[in-house]
Design an enzyme around this catalytic site. Structure first.
Site, PDB file in Angstrom:
ATOM      1  N   ARG A  94      -0.475   7.793  -7.526  1.00 54.03           N
ATOM      2  CA  ARG A  94      -1.930   7.563  -7.631  1.00 54.03           C
ATOM      3  C   ARG A  94      -2.680   8.883  -7.801  1.00 54.03           C
ATOM      4  NH1 ARG A  94       0.439   3.827  -8.096  1.00 54.03           N
ATOM      5  NH2 ARG A  94       0.234   1.765  -7.153  1.00 54.03           N
ATOM      6  N   SER A 122      -6.552  -2.009  -3.763  1.00 54.38           N
ATOM      7  CA  SER A 122      -6.045  -1.309  -2.566  1.00 54.38           C
ATOM      8  C   SER A 122      -7.012  -0.191  -2.199  1.00 54.38           C
ATOM      9  CB  SER A 122      -4.683  -0.688  -2.854  1.00 54.38           C
ATOM     10  OG  SER A 122      -3.804  -1.677  -3.312  1.00 54.38           O
ATOM     11  N   GLU A 178      -7.918   5.437  -1.803  1.00 53.73           N
ATOM     12  CA  GLU A 178      -7.473   5.468  -3.198  1.00 53.73           C
ATOM     13  C   GLU A 178      -8.669   5.575  -4.163  1.00 53.73           C
ATOM     14  OE1 GLU A 178      -4.184   2.699  -4.395  1.00 53.73           O
ATOM     15  OE2 GLU A 178      -5.539   2.264  -6.050  1.00 53.73           O
TER      16      GLU A 178
HETATM   17  C1  LIG Z   1      -8.582  -6.388  -7.796  1.00 51.54           C
HETATM   18  C2  LIG Z   1      -8.104  -4.991  -8.110  1.00 51.54           C
HETATM   19  C3  LIG Z   1      -6.754  -4.739  -8.220  1.00 51.54           C
HETATM   20  C4  LIG Z   1      -6.280  -3.453  -8.527  1.00 51.54           C
HETATM   21  N1  LIG Z   1      -4.936  -3.256  -8.628  1.00 51.54           N
HETATM   22  C5  LIG Z   1      -4.453  -2.015  -8.917  1.00 51.54           C
HETATM   23  C6  LIG Z   1      -3.050  -1.805  -9.032  1.00 51.54           C
HETATM   24  O1  LIG Z   1      -2.241  -2.713  -8.902  1.00 51.54           O
HETATM   25  N2  LIG Z   1      -2.618  -0.549  -9.308  1.00 51.54           N
HETATM   26  C7  LIG Z   1      -3.491   0.505  -9.472  1.00 51.54           C
HETATM   27  O2  LIG Z   1      -3.018   1.616  -9.721  1.00 51.54           O
HETATM   28  N3  LIG Z   1      -4.832   0.310  -9.375  1.00 51.54           N
HETATM   29  C8  LIG Z   1      -5.331  -0.907  -9.106  1.00 51.54           C
HETATM   30  N4  LIG Z   1      -6.693  -1.104  -8.990  1.00 51.54           N
HETATM   31  C9  LIG Z   1      -7.613   0.042  -9.151  1.00 51.54           C
HETATM   32  C10 LIG Z   1      -8.222   0.156 -10.581  1.00 51.54           C
HETATM   33  O3  LIG Z   1      -8.106  -1.046 -11.266  1.00 51.54           O
HETATM   34  C11 LIG Z   1      -7.554   1.248 -11.410  1.00 51.54           C
HETATM   35  O4  LIG Z   1      -7.625   2.481 -10.739  1.00 51.54           O
HETATM   36  C12 LIG Z   1      -8.208   1.406 -12.789  1.00 51.54           C
HETATM   37  O5  LIG Z   1      -7.446   2.273 -13.589  1.00 51.54           O
HETATM   38  C13 LIG Z   1      -9.645   1.927 -12.712  1.00 51.54           C
HETATM   39  O6  LIG Z   1     -10.209   1.785 -14.011  1.00 51.54           O
HETATM   40  P1  LIG Z   1     -11.777   1.815 -14.246  1.00 51.54           P
HETATM   41  O7  LIG Z   1     -12.010   1.882 -15.722  1.00 51.54           O
HETATM   42  O8  LIG Z   1     -12.433   0.703 -13.543  1.00 51.54           O
HETATM   43  O9  LIG Z   1     -12.157   3.223 -13.589  1.00 51.54           O
HETATM   44  P2  LIG Z   1     -13.508   3.626 -12.831  1.00 51.54           P
HETATM   45  O10 LIG Z   1     -13.568   2.950 -11.513  1.00 51.54           O
HETATM   46  O11 LIG Z   1     -14.669   3.458 -13.727  1.00 51.54           O
HETATM   47  O12 LIG Z   1     -13.245   5.175 -12.598  1.00 51.54           O
HETATM   48  C14 LIG Z   1     -12.238   5.618 -11.715  1.00 51.54           C
HETATM   49  C15 LIG Z   1     -12.136   7.147 -11.812  1.00 51.54           C
HETATM   50  O13 LIG Z   1     -11.670   7.505 -13.105  1.00 51.54           O
HETATM   51  C16 LIG Z   1     -12.619   8.343 -13.789  1.00 51.54           C
HETATM   52  N5  LIG Z   1     -12.615   7.917 -15.188  1.00 51.54           N
HETATM   53  C17 LIG Z   1     -12.829   6.659 -15.667  1.00 51.54           C
HETATM   54  N6  LIG Z   1     -12.694   6.651 -17.014  1.00 51.54           N
HETATM   55  C18 LIG Z   1     -12.408   7.934 -17.389  1.00 51.54           C
HETATM   56  C19 LIG Z   1     -12.184   8.571 -18.653  1.00 51.54           C
HETATM   57  N7  LIG Z   1     -12.207   7.891 -19.801  1.00 51.54           N
HETATM   58  N8  LIG Z   1     -11.944   9.913 -18.655  1.00 51.54           N
HETATM   59  C20 LIG Z   1     -11.906  10.621 -17.500  1.00 51.54           C
HETATM   60  N9  LIG Z   1     -12.124  10.064 -16.284  1.00 51.54           N
HETATM   61  C21 LIG Z   1     -12.362   8.737 -16.228  1.00 51.54           C
HETATM   62  C22 LIG Z   1     -13.953   8.082 -13.083  1.00 51.54           C
HETATM   63  O14 LIG Z   1     -14.808   9.192 -13.209  1.00 51.54           O
HETATM   64  C23 LIG Z   1     -13.484   7.845 -11.652  1.00 51.54           C
HETATM   65  O15 LIG Z   1     -13.249   9.091 -11.024  1.00 51.54           O
HETATM   66  C24 LIG Z   1      -7.199  -2.387  -8.703  1.00 51.54           C
HETATM   67  C25 LIG Z   1      -8.575  -2.641  -8.605  1.00 51.54           C
HETATM   68  C26 LIG Z   1      -9.035  -3.925  -8.319  1.00 51.54           C
HETATM   69  C27 LIG Z   1     -10.508  -4.188  -8.232  1.00 51.54           C
END
Ligand SMILES: Cc1cc2nc3c(=O)[nH]c(=O)nc-3n(C[C@H](O)[C@H](O)[C@H](O)COP(=O)(O)OP(=O)(O)OC[C@H]3O[C@@H](n4cnc5c(N)ncnc54)[C@H](O)[C@@H]3O)c2cc1C
Length: 349
Positions: free
Chosen positions: A175, A249, A345
């Site tokens: 992570r 998580s 996380e």
């Molecule tokens: C129900 C649920 C289940 C999940 N299950 C998992 C799982 O099984 N495994 C897992 O690893 N995660 C899981 N997650 C966490 C999440 O889905 C992941 O971390 C996902 O990759 C976040 O994507 P996002 O676009 O929503 O990022 P955001 O929440 O918008 O951003 C997260 C971080 O990434 C940065 N960021 C976003 N886009 C970019 C970009 N293009 N360039 C540079 N930085 C960027 C942001 O600044 C921030 O720091 C889960 C979340 C939920 C709600």
């Protein structure tokens, strides 16, 4: 009079006073003073060169599924909406597939399978965007993004320069990546490339998958079957953010030394733990939280999900501060009982 340029650059999509409630899966209230929607690398460079935006602090936002908004961000919010997906090339030992950072991750995984390019099925149904997937090296059911990674393109938010990074340069960990360390907030990922190995090899060594194989008698599932099993398991175990706000998580699974684990097992023989290849041991954070009696409990309008103690939820109208207060209380009780510090996380803003 000189003629107008043949293809004038489209103006940046700048919005003022934007509610972020619908832009984070926790459904937390916050307002962005300025939000810019980015649909191309050129848009990112235009932000960097912009007289006001260029100098301002920046917060990159994908699908908002891994952030906790505790206040109105002072930074300019850069909403990543760079689209596109394609097969770049097919070699005897891999399919190389590329997607724009703004693509929805779960849709992208489903699309690769529909095209007949398996390999991402264990990462099915994870919310968020393709561009955020490398940031915390998303992982589930025995596969991490780094296992299928080929490379990525990003734009430096200070210089506007485009860079291409390899897996090694991304420094992926559990992570974790360089985008959570030295490049945090400094680089915007615009495109990610995946290497899906041929011939396809299933990753089956995970409890839930083994259980499904036993139940169905199918001991050689294809990629679509694994995809379906994982989608069904996730739907049963995790709250749907469209119904109950959450960020998945909330804590990383702590990794301890074999001696530390031995001590804990001495006191709590039932602790759920996974030996790691380097001799360390990963403990199930959800088990630790549950053991401290937190499952189903609430602090204010933030709570611990009834079916999975690792997931904190918005019970309706919670603020980011309430979520953080609950998280701290959990950290204190887990530390008090086990001497282990749980690390969040999601990114706390
Ligand atoms: C129900 C649920 C289940 C999940 N299950 C998992 C799982 O099984 N495994 C897992 O690893 N995660 C899981 N997650 C966490 C999440 O889905 C992941 O971390 C996902 O990759 C976040 O994507 P996002 O676009 O929503 O990022 P955001 O929440 O918008 O951003 C997260 C971080 O990434 C940065 N960021 C976003 N886009 C970019 C970009 N293009 N360039 C540079 N930085 C960027 C942001 O600044 C921030 O720091 C889960 C979340 C939920 C709600």
């Amino acid at each position: 009079m000189s003629p107008p340029p043949a293809n004038p650059a489209p103006a940046l999509q700048i919005e003022r006073r934007v509610s972020l409630r619908a832009h984070n899966t926790f459904g937390l209230p916050a307002t962005a003073a300025t939000l810019v929607r980015l649909t191309s690398d050129a848009d990112v460079r235009r932000v960097v060169d912009h007289p006001q935006l260029g100098r301002a602090a920046k917060l990159v936002l994908g699908g908002g599924s891994n952030i906790v908004l505790t206040r109105d961000p002072e930074a300019v919010v850069l909403k990543v909406e760079i689209m596109g997906r394609q097969l770049l090339r097919q070699t005897p030992d891999a399919w190389i597939v590329e997607a724009g950072a703004g693509e929805n991750w779960a849709d992208f995984v489903a699309w690769t399978l529909e095209q007949g390019w398996p390999g991402l099925e264990n990462l099915a149904l994870i919310p968020g965007t393709v561009g955020a997937a490398p940031v915390q090296n998303i992982g589930a059911y025995g596969v991490e993004l780094k296992d299928r990674f080929d490379g990525l393109d990003a734009v430096d938010l200070v210089t506007g320069r485009s860079v291409t990074l390899t897996g090694e340069q991304c420094r992926f960990g559990y992570r974790d990546s360089v985008f959570k360390g030295p490049l945090a907030g400094k680089s915007l990922i615009t495109r990610v490339r995946f290497r899906l190995p041929r011939p396809w090899q299933p990753v089956l060594g995970y409890l839930e998958i083994e259980r499904r194989m036993t139940e169905t008698g199918n001991h050689a599932p294809d990629a679509l079957t694994i995809f379906d099993w994982i989608c069904a398991t996730r739907r049963a175990k995790l709250p749907d953010p469209a119904v109950i706000g959450n960020a998945g998580s909330f804590f990383k699974n702590p990794v301890v030394s074999a001696e530390q684990c031995h001590d804990i097992i001495g006191r709590d023989p039932e602790i759920v733990h996974y030996p790691m290849p380097d001799g360390s041991v990963k403990l199930a954070a959800g088990w630790l939280i549950d053991a401290c009696g937190w499952k189903g409990k609430s602090v204010g309008r933030a709570g611990v999900y009834e079916k999975q103690a690792l997931v904190l939820v918005n019970r309706g109208g919670a603020s980011g501060a309430e979520v953080v207060t609950l998280a701290r209380a959990i950290q204190e009780s887990v530390y008090g009982r086990f001497g282990i510090r749980l690390e969040p996380e999601p990114v706390i803003v």
